[in-house]
Motif scaffolding. Structure first.
Motif, mmCIF file in Angstrom:
data_model
loop_
_atom_site.group_PDB
_atom_site.id
_atom_site.type_symbol
_atom_site.label_atom_id
_atom_site.label_comp_id
_atom_site.label_asym_id
_atom_site.label_seq_id
_atom_site.Cartn_x
_atom_site.Cartn_y
_atom_site.Cartn_z
ATOM 1 N N LYS A 341 0.952 -1.148 -0.177
ATOM 2 C CA LYS A 341 0.181 -0.046 -0.051
ATOM 3 C C LYS A 341 0.900 1.304 0.016
ATOM 4 C CE LYS A 341 -3.495 2.489 0.078
ATOM 5 N NZ LYS A 341 -4.502 2.664 -0.669
ATOM 6 N N VAL A 342 2.003 1.289 0.785
ATOM 7 C CA VAL A 342 2.955 2.319 0.844
ATOM 8 C C VAL A 342 4.361 1.952 0.535
ATOM 9 C CG1 VAL A 342 4.194 4.131 2.212
ATOM 10 C CG2 VAL A 342 1.591 3.763 2.575
ATOM 11 N N LYS A 357 3.560 3.024 -11.643
ATOM 12 C CA LYS A 357 3.183 2.487 -10.709
ATOM 13 C C LYS A 357 1.644 2.310 -10.557
ATOM 14 C CE LYS A 357 2.811 5.840 -7.429
ATOM 15 N NZ LYS A 357 1.396 5.965 -7.545
ATOM 16 N N GLU A 359 -2.390 2.004 -9.655
ATOM 17 C CA GLU A 359 -3.242 2.722 -9.006
ATOM 18 C C GLU A 359 -3.704 2.094 -7.499
ATOM 19 O OE1 GLU A 359 -7.721 4.729 -9.367
ATOM 20 O OE2 GLU A 359 -6.756 3.707 -10.857
ATOM 21 N N LYS A 362 0.757 4.082 -2.767
ATOM 22 C CA LYS A 362 1.307 5.492 -2.640
ATOM 23 C C LYS A 362 3.031 5.244 -2.138
ATOM 24 C CE LYS A 362 -2.874 7.355 -2.555
ATOM 25 N NZ LYS A 362 -3.101 8.239 -3.784
ATOM 26 N N PHE A 364 6.266 7.403 -1.304
ATOM 27 C CA PHE A 364 6.707 8.454 -0.452
ATOM 28 C C PHE A 364 8.409 8.533 -0.747
ATOM 29 C CE2 PHE A 364 2.858 7.790 1.571
ATOM 30 C CZ PHE A 364 2.495 9.002 2.224
ATOM 31 N N TYR A 397 6.610 9.913 -7.786
ATOM 32 C CA TYR A 397 6.304 10.013 -6.344
ATOM 33 C C TYR A 397 4.877 10.497 -6.060
ATOM 34 C CZ TYR A 397 11.409 9.781 -6.385
ATOM 35 O OH TYR A 397 12.680 9.360 -6.546
ATOM 36 N N ASP A 398 4.090 10.212 -5.036
ATOM 37 C CA ASP A 398 2.850 10.787 -4.530
ATOM 38 C C ASP A 398 3.006 11.726 -3.534
ATOM 39 O OD1 ASP A 398 0.742 8.848 -5.905
ATOM 40 O OD2 ASP A 398 1.919 7.367 -4.938
ATOM 41 N N CYS A 399 4.263 11.776 -2.893
ATOM 42 C CA CYS A 399 4.467 12.598 -1.868
ATOM 43 C C CYS A 399 6.021 12.739 -1.467
ATOM 44 C CB CYS A 399 3.914 12.182 -0.648
ATOM 45 S SG CYS A 399 4.101 13.374 0.800
ATOM 46 N N CYS A 421 2.259 17.510 -4.559
ATOM 47 C CA CYS A 421 2.714 16.198 -3.913
ATOM 48 C C CYS A 421 3.906 16.555 -3.024
ATOM 49 C CB CYS A 421 3.179 15.603 -5.336
ATOM 50 S SG CYS A 421 2.019 14.902 -6.281
ATOM 51 N N ILE A 626 2.197 8.876 6.568
ATOM 52 C CA ILE A 626 2.380 7.601 5.942
ATOM 53 C C ILE A 626 1.533 6.525 6.545
ATOM 54 C CG2 ILE A 626 3.796 5.426 5.963
ATOM 55 C CD1 ILE A 626 6.214 7.342 5.958
ATOM 56 N N GLU A 629 -2.345 6.641 5.161
ATOM 57 C CA GLU A 629 -2.427 6.200 3.692
ATOM 58 C C GLU A 629 -2.766 4.586 3.922
ATOM 59 O OE1 GLU A 629 -2.789 7.457 0.884
ATOM 60 O OE2 GLU A 629 -2.207 9.569 1.650
#
Length: 632
Positions: A341-342, A357, A359, A362, A364, A397-399, A421, A626, A629
């Motif tokens: 998931k992360v 990546k 859908e 996530k 980081f 990157y999502d974040c 982001c 984190i 998420e």
């Protein structure tokens, strides 16, 4: 805004390229050595920042103003990562001159543009008849065209003078996507292996044929003139093998031929994983190609949540430079990237570029550096060693975390990310600087190991490297003489040396100075050394951000400043940015230390600008981000 104006001298669309040339005019400042322009693209909620390269910067003495001419070509279909939209693209141009920022500079259109395109409707008050640059060509109506066997979208250009923006409106959509064909890749690999096996069988023939060809008994293969019979024989034999294998007989090319179908297979394997495995909602995968065990920012975050039973932790950690090519690492990465998931990284991780990546996952980026100093990533677009516009490095990157909102825009630009982001959480590993007990423990351990330094003030010399990267990195040892500095200061200070890890060559320290001039390049953590430092001498190292948290006086020994600016550059104008005095020679360095002239008053403002929160809770903020998420 009245003291800065901009003229658009050229704006065209050619296939998928937006060609843009502008000129800024503002009051001249002799202390500004590196003015900068940025172009800001916005499509819905997605944004992208890129540099607009400066081609000319000159002073107009009669008016005490200056002109900065900038230009670049932008690939419209590569602006936003894996995103297709029919929304308009709004363009804003920002200008940075010293400590002045002009966001959304008002502009006029060159009369040359209007002459080339009389049908263009521009209000008379926005037409500039005295221009800074030559003739420009405006093309917003030509049909979309086929370039490099690809049909590109068609855009029309318009101007919004009230909003100080340029608008690109998509009027036709036509795209082709390349499909992954693992079966054909596997067949190519099999045929290549068969050719290699046959080449081994035929090796005696290739060697004899090459030998006699070099001697002129048999016809030679065409080559450039070669000196020496032995070298000629080798080249003729190599050509025989290369022709048969249908590849350059070079190790890198052979490996590349083997690698491509293997990577194609793993891409297919990743798609199968995504199609047949669900994302594990409580799984966090820590991934790094720079360390074999947990460390840096990820370690600080992990320490806060490692005892939670409701989180499934996975790890892929290696420091081997060839680790990204190891089959076991590729396989494990594909599995973790498809099912976690992360996913957390703290540096550039090459395998992320192989697949898209899925859908729901996530990603980081807990980047290892603080602040924004030397330019990196897409900020170096168009410069030596910089990326290509179509590169996907970092853009997935999502974040990404940063130390303050002030520098968020620079990381968005460097990583090629949308502004949304970037999270100004603070940097986890800086929490130690707000931990009094940690500081006390570090000092105690340091002086127990080196008791002779207890009564000395300590100078930490920590410059960055020169060169283009890890393989060519160096520091010119002749530029700094630690023994001369020690003698000149009358033994008041001890000197600790901490060269960048990339630098392999070390200072030679005379035996009589070994107790008070100590090279710790191979020992001790740089951040820990700051707790015992009374004066930091550096040049362009980002250690200044951590040093500011301890209010350490700094001197900037920048003997090659202007050469460094031309090759690497900074996000801010160096001479108005650094929190200390700049010196250019060793004699200036010694004089400043003797006079205690460090310009230390700059440190506090610098610290507050580049750190939003000085509460020691950055790790907790990142951990919360984190964990939120996860599906717990």
């Amino acid at each position: 805004m009245s003291d800065c104006k901009m003229i658009i001298n050229r704006i065209t669309i050619d296939g998928n390229k937006l060609n843009l040339s502008v000129a800024f005019s503002c009051e001249y400042n002799i202390d500004v050595t590196s003015p900068k322009a940025k172009i800001f693209f916005e499509q819905g909620k997605t944004t992208r920042r890129l540099p607009l390269l400066v081609s000319n910067y000159f002073r107009q003495k009669q008016s005490e103003s200056c002109v900065i001419v900038c230009h670049y070509n932008y690939l419209i279909d590569k602006l936003f990562f894996n995103k297709e939209s029919d929304e308009d693209i709004k363009i804003r141009i920002d200008f940075y001159y010293g400590d002045r920022e002009y966001i959304g500079v008002p502009f006029n259109i060159s009369s040359n543009v209007i002459l080339e395109n009389p049908e263009l409707k521009v209000p008379e008050e926005h037409i500039e008849y005295e221009c800074f640059d030559g003739v420009a060509v405006f093309d917003s109506s030509s049909e979309y065209e086929r370039t490099d066997n690809k049909i590109y979208d068609k855009y029309l250009i318009s101007f919004d003078f009230d909003d100080n923006s340029i608008v690109l409106k998509k009027v036709q959509k036509a795209r082709y996507k390349r499909k992954i064909r693992p079966v054909s890749a596997l067949i190519r690999l099999i045929f290549f292996i068969v050719r290699v096996a046959l080449s081994v069988v035929l090796a005696p023939y290739f060697v004899l044929d090459g030998f006699f060809a070099a001697l002129g008994v048999l016809p030679k293969r065409a080559t450039k003139p070669i000196d020496g019979t032995v070298k000629n024989i080798f080249v003729q034999i190599k050509i025989n093998f290369s022709s048969f294998l249908k590849t350059s007989f070079m190790r890198a090319r052979v490996i590349d031929n083997l690698r491509k179908p293997i990577i194609a297979f793993f891409k297919y394997y990743y798609r199968v994983l995504c199609d047949h495995h669900q994302i594990v909602g409580n799984r966090i995968a820590f991934i790094s190609g720079r360390r074999d065990e947990m460390g840096g920012n990820p370690a600080y975050v992990y320490d806060l949540i490692k005892d939670r039973d409701d989180i499934d932790f996975k790890f892929l950690l290696f420091s081997d430079p060839n680790g990204h090519s190891r089959i076991k690492n590729i396989r494990e990465f594909m599995h973790l990237y498809a099912t976690s998931k992360v996913v957390i990284v703290d540096d550039y991780f090459r395998l992320l570029n192989l697949v898209n990546k899925r859908e729901g996952v996530k990603l980081f980026q807990l980047w290892h550096a603080c602040g924004a100093f030397k330019t990196f990533g897409f900020t170096r677009l168009g410069k030596k060693g910089g990326p290509k516009q179509e590169d996907i490095n970092h853009r997935m990157y999502d974040c990404a975390i940063v130390s303050s909102q002030e520098i968020a825009k620079h990381y968005a630009e460097g990583f090629g990310l949308s502004d949304e982001c970037i999270a100004a959480t603070g940097i986890p590993r800086t929490d130690i600087f707000m931990d009094a007990q940690y500081a006390e423990n570090v000092k105690k351990a340091f002086y127990e190991k080196r008791p002779q330094l207890r009564d000395k003030k300590i100078i930490l010399f920590a410059p960055t490297f020169r060169g283009n990267g890890q393989m060519s990195a160096f520091y010119p040892l002749e530029a700094f003489n630690p023994a001369q500095l020690y003698e000149s200061l009358g033994g008041e200070y001890a000197i600790l040396i901490k060269l960048h890890p990339f630098c392999k060559e070390r200072f030679e320290i005379d035996e009589k100075y070994k107790d008070f001039i100590i090279d710790l390049s191979e020992e001790d953590e740089l951040n820990d050394l700051l707790f015992v430092t009374d004066l930091l001498i550096t040049d362009y190292s980002s250690v200044i951000f951590e040093a500011s948290l301890l209010d350490i006086p700094m001197l900037f020994y920048a003997y090659d400043l202007y050469e460094y600016i031309s090759s690497r550059d900074f996000y801010y104008d160096f001479e108005g940015f650094v929190p200390g005095k700049i010196v250019f020679t060793e004699s200036e360095l010694i004089s400043s230390i003797k006079a205690k002239d460090f310009e230390q008053e700059k440190v506090d403002g610098f610290k507050n600008k580049f750190f939003d929160s000085l509460d020691g809770k950055s790790s907790q903020r990142v951990a919360d981000l984190i964990v939120n998420e996860l599906e717990l």
